[in-house]
Design a protein around this motif. Structure first.
Motif, PDB file in Angstrom:
ATOM      1  N   GLY A  53     -10.789   0.541  -8.146  1.00  0.00           N
ATOM      2  CA  GLY A  53     -10.372  -0.567  -7.291  1.00  0.00           C
ATOM      3  C   GLY A  53     -10.852  -1.911  -7.801  1.00  0.00           C
ATOM      4  O   GLY A  53     -11.805  -1.995  -8.592  1.00  0.00           O
TER       5      GLY A  53
ATOM      6  N   GLY B  29      -4.953   1.947  -4.826  1.00  0.00           N
ATOM      7  CA  GLY B  29      -6.018   2.059  -3.839  1.00  0.00           C
ATOM      8  C   GLY B  29      -5.771   1.172  -2.638  1.00  0.00           C
ATOM      9  O   GLY B  29      -4.974   0.230  -2.688  1.00  0.00           O
ATOM     10  N   LYS B  30      -6.452   1.491  -1.540  1.00  0.00           N
ATOM     11  CA  LYS B  30      -6.302   0.724  -0.302  1.00  0.00           C
ATOM     12  C   LYS B  30      -7.540   0.914   0.560  1.00  0.00           C
ATOM     13  O   LYS B  30      -8.362   1.810   0.300  1.00  0.00           O
ATOM     14  CB  LYS B  30      -5.044   1.161   0.443  1.00  0.00           C
ATOM     15  N   GLY B  31      -7.651   0.100   1.596  1.00  0.00           N
ATOM     16  CA  GLY B  31      -8.850   0.116   2.424  1.00  0.00           C
ATOM     17  C   GLY B  31      -8.793   1.041   3.622  1.00  0.00           C
ATOM     18  O   GLY B  31      -9.830   1.355   4.208  1.00  0.00           O
TER      19      GLY B  31
ATOM     20  N   ASN C 196     -14.617  -2.624  -8.891  1.00  0.00           N
ATOM     21  CA  ASN C 196     -15.515  -1.946  -7.960  1.00  0.00           C
ATOM     22  C   ASN C 196     -16.544  -1.159  -8.755  1.00  0.00           C
ATOM     23  O   ASN C 196     -16.332  -0.830  -9.929  1.00  0.00           O
ATOM     24  CB  ASN C 196     -14.748  -1.010  -7.032  1.00  0.00           C
TER      25      ASN C 196
ATOM     26  N   THR D 275     -12.969   2.934  -0.165  1.00  0.00           N
ATOM     27  CA  THR D 275     -11.659   2.651  -0.727  1.00  0.00           C
ATOM     28  C   THR D 275     -10.974   3.994  -0.916  1.00  0.00           C
ATOM     29  O   THR D 275     -11.632   5.005  -1.181  1.00  0.00           O
ATOM     30  CB  THR D 275     -11.768   1.869  -2.056  1.00  0.00           C
TER      31      THR D 275
ATOM     32  N   ASP E 249     -11.823  -4.892  -6.069  1.00  0.00           N
ATOM     33  CA  ASP E 249     -12.352  -5.809  -5.057  1.00  0.00           C
ATOM     34  C   ASP E 249     -13.757  -6.312  -5.363  1.00  0.00           C
ATOM     35  O   ASP E 249     -14.350  -7.028  -4.556  1.00  0.00           O
ATOM     36  CB  ASP E 249     -12.358  -5.121  -3.691  1.00  0.00           C
TER      37      ASP E 249
ATOM     38  N   ASP F 212       0.828  -1.205   0.000  1.00  0.00           N
ATOM     39  CA  ASP F 212       0.000   0.000   0.000  1.00  0.00           C
ATOM     40  C   ASP F 212       0.863   1.256   0.000  1.00  0.00           C
ATOM     41  O   ASP F 212       1.881   1.329   0.699  1.00  0.00           O
ATOM     42  CB  ASP F 212      -0.922   0.022   1.216  1.00  0.00           C
TER      43      ASP F 212
ATOM     44  N   ILE G 136     -18.501   0.638  -3.778  1.00  0.00           N
ATOM     45  CA  ILE G 136     -17.784   1.643  -2.990  1.00  0.00           C
ATOM     46  C   ILE G 136     -18.680   2.817  -2.592  1.00  0.00           C
ATOM     47  O   ILE G 136     -18.197   3.809  -2.046  1.00  0.00           O
ATOM     48  CB  ILE G 136     -16.505   2.130  -3.701  1.00  0.00           C
TER      49      ILE G 136
END
Length: 539
Positions: A382, A353-355, A429, A393, A384, A327, A388
């Motif tokens: 993103g 991107g990251k959570g 996403n 995200t 995943d 990340d 979103i």
């Protein structure tokens, strides 16, 4: 009395409007609701189509690309200005044969003299800046928070600990699943090696196998599925092996034992610590650091040079190395955006991107700073397969997932070359409020380090495709603002009226229009025509 025809009258009305207002104040027109009704392409894509599908046209090629080639036909003979695109990403190989001619060069800096000649705070920043220094490997943000709980508030820390438990459970499942797939890849490879009498074979040879042998038939079916994501079974096997190793590190807590940031020499959680940290080496640190190069090629690889591939736009690429193998830090992202803005970028691509984002306010401030300087940021939604509008995200432009901090941030979902229910990439996403539009992001061919080319999947590929179109519009119609260009890409996109498989599910069907704000896919031809109509007052 002579009656003016409606089309002629509307043209005069638009021209009058343009003369009464500055172009920057003209509202972006609503897009056409015309839908292209064609059957899904059944034939396999040719090699040319596979390597260029994002540039093709739905109506003429039956492939839902961005009509880039058609856009250049429309733009032929028109004047344009040079646009710089900042690629905030991993290292970018600007010595690549298809990127060397489009590398941004800071002409105010003298290479290698160790002096900040232009006094911008960065020494020898010839092609951009490297905020990672000699680092590349990095933790995920939730792991860093577990290592340094003091950087997060109590609510975030609780979320991180719950998330860690989920990740460990998922990692155990991944080890089992990837172990099985790795074994199937090895068995299929063994079966094909025996069948062909050689260890090297092509996708076409495998697909041509006609057999009643049950085991060989299963191997063929498996390989055919894998070829939708990988070029060879060996590549698939390597992917599964890497996934297993990463999952095992998560399970064992190995990722919490090393501080990778030490080599950079700054405090990553203090945005004022050591201004100008990093160095001017914006290239890749190792061959596998290919993401930035791939993104850059999609945007602006030299067009029509008989090498490799064509980028979407004729631009200059500014490399801003801020994204590690893990990340990214909020500090590097925020300062990377500001660097690109301050050094002349008019479009910035952020394919990461990251959570979790403990210092997200720094990034929001950078987005607002870019807006104040009329710079458009094009961002990957993103990978995943999640909504979103509900699950956060980062980066994003809406802290509450409702209200944007500025109107210069365009978020892109990923689509495939299939004009059917599988049009949206299953990994993409989505969000009716927080994903603006979709663009090509499956098996996209582009530049990778050391003069090579590969196909990658991801919203990371869709974002630069859209960024290239944005740069194309800004190049030929520089009078338009970042906000106008954002809405041109949204409003001019091809309207999609299909029921599709909802990303992240196996077979749940939803209208494509429910996956983004616009319900459209980016279309370069429509975008430049809309821009031309706004600037020149004609259709």
């Amino acid at each position: 009395m002579r009656v003016l025809k409606p089309v002629f009258y509307s043209a005069i009305a638009v021209a009058t409007l343009a003369s009464c207002k500055t172009v920057s104040k003209i509202p972006v027109p609503a897009g056409s609701n015309t839908v292209v009704n064609i059957p899904a392409k059944k034939a396999e894509l040719t090699d040319y189509e596979q390597e260029n599908w994002q540039h093709l046209d739905l109506a003429t090629d039956t492939i839902p690309g961005m009509s880039v080639n058609k856009a250049y036909e429309f733009l032929k003979g028109k004047k344009h200005v040079e646009v710089v695109v900042g690629v905030v990403d991993s290292g970018t190989d600007l010595k690549h044969e298809d990127l060397v001619d489009v590398a941004w060069v800071n002409t105010k800096e003298i290479p290698g003299d160790g002096i900040d000649n232009d006094k911008n705070g960065y020494v020898d920043d010839i092609n951009g800046w490297n905020f990672l220094g000699d680092a590349y490997k990095e933790h995920l943000e939730y792991e860093r928070i577990l290592m340094k709980p003091e950087v997060a508030d109590a609510e975030t820390l609780a979320e991180v600990k719950a998330y860690q438990a989920e990740k460990i459970a998922e990692a155990k499942k991944t080890v089992a699943r990837y172990g099985g797939l790795k074994g199937m890849a090895a068995d299929a490879d063994k079966a094909f090696t025996k069948y062909f009498g050689k260890s090297t074979y092509t996708k076409e040879e495998v697909e041509a196998i006609n057999t009643n042998d049950e085991m060989l038939g299963k191997a063929k079916n498996f390989a055919t599925r894998m070829f939708g994501y990988f070029d060879t079974l060996g590549e698939a096997k390597e992917y599964f092996e890497k996934g297993i190793k990463n999952a095992e590190k998560t399970i064992n807590g190995d990722n919490l034992k090393t501080d990778y940031r030490t080599v950079v020499g700054d405090n990553a959680y203090d945005i004022n610590d050591k201004p100008g940290y990093g160095n001017g080496n914006t290239g890749h640190s190792e061959k596998d650091e290919a993401h930035g190069s791939h993104v850059s090629g999609i945007i602006g690889a030299t067009r029509n040079n008989n090498k490799g591939m064509n980028g979407v736009a004729n631009v200059k690429i500014m490399a801003v190395r801020s994204v590690s193998d893990g990340d990214e830090y909020d500090k590097d992202v925020a300062l990377g955006i500001r660097y690109a803005v301050d050094n002349g970028a008019k479009v910035i691509n952020t394919s990461f991107g990251k959570g979790f984002s403990p210092n997200k306010e720094w990034v929001y401030d950078a987005i607002k700073y870019a807006a104040s300087k009329d710079v458009l940021i094009v961002n990957a939604a993103g990978n995943d397969g999640k909504n979103i509008d509900v699950e956060k995200t980062f980066p994003n432009d809406a802290p509450d997932l409702m209200n944007e901090v500025a109107d210069n941030f365009l978020t892109i979902g990923a689509m495939s070359a299939n004009y059917d229910k599988t049009l949206p990439a299953n990994f993409s996403n989505y969000g009716k409020k927080n994903v603006d539009v979709f663009a090509p992001g499956v098996q996209v061919y582009s530049t990778t380090p050391d003069n090579e080319y590969k196909k990658f999947n991801g919203t990371s590929m869709a974002s630069p495709a859209a960024a290239g179109v944005a740069a194309l519009v800004r190049s030929y119609y520089p009078e338009l603002t970042a906000s106008q260009v954002k809405h041109i890409l949204m409003n001019s996109g091809t309207k999609i009226d299909l029921e599709v498989v909802k990303p992240g599910t196996r077979d749940e069907m939803v209208p494509f229009s429910e996956l983004s704000v616009s319900g459209r896919v980016v279309n370069a031809y429509n975008a430049v025509r809309m821009a031309d109509r706004m600037v020149n007052g004609r259709k």
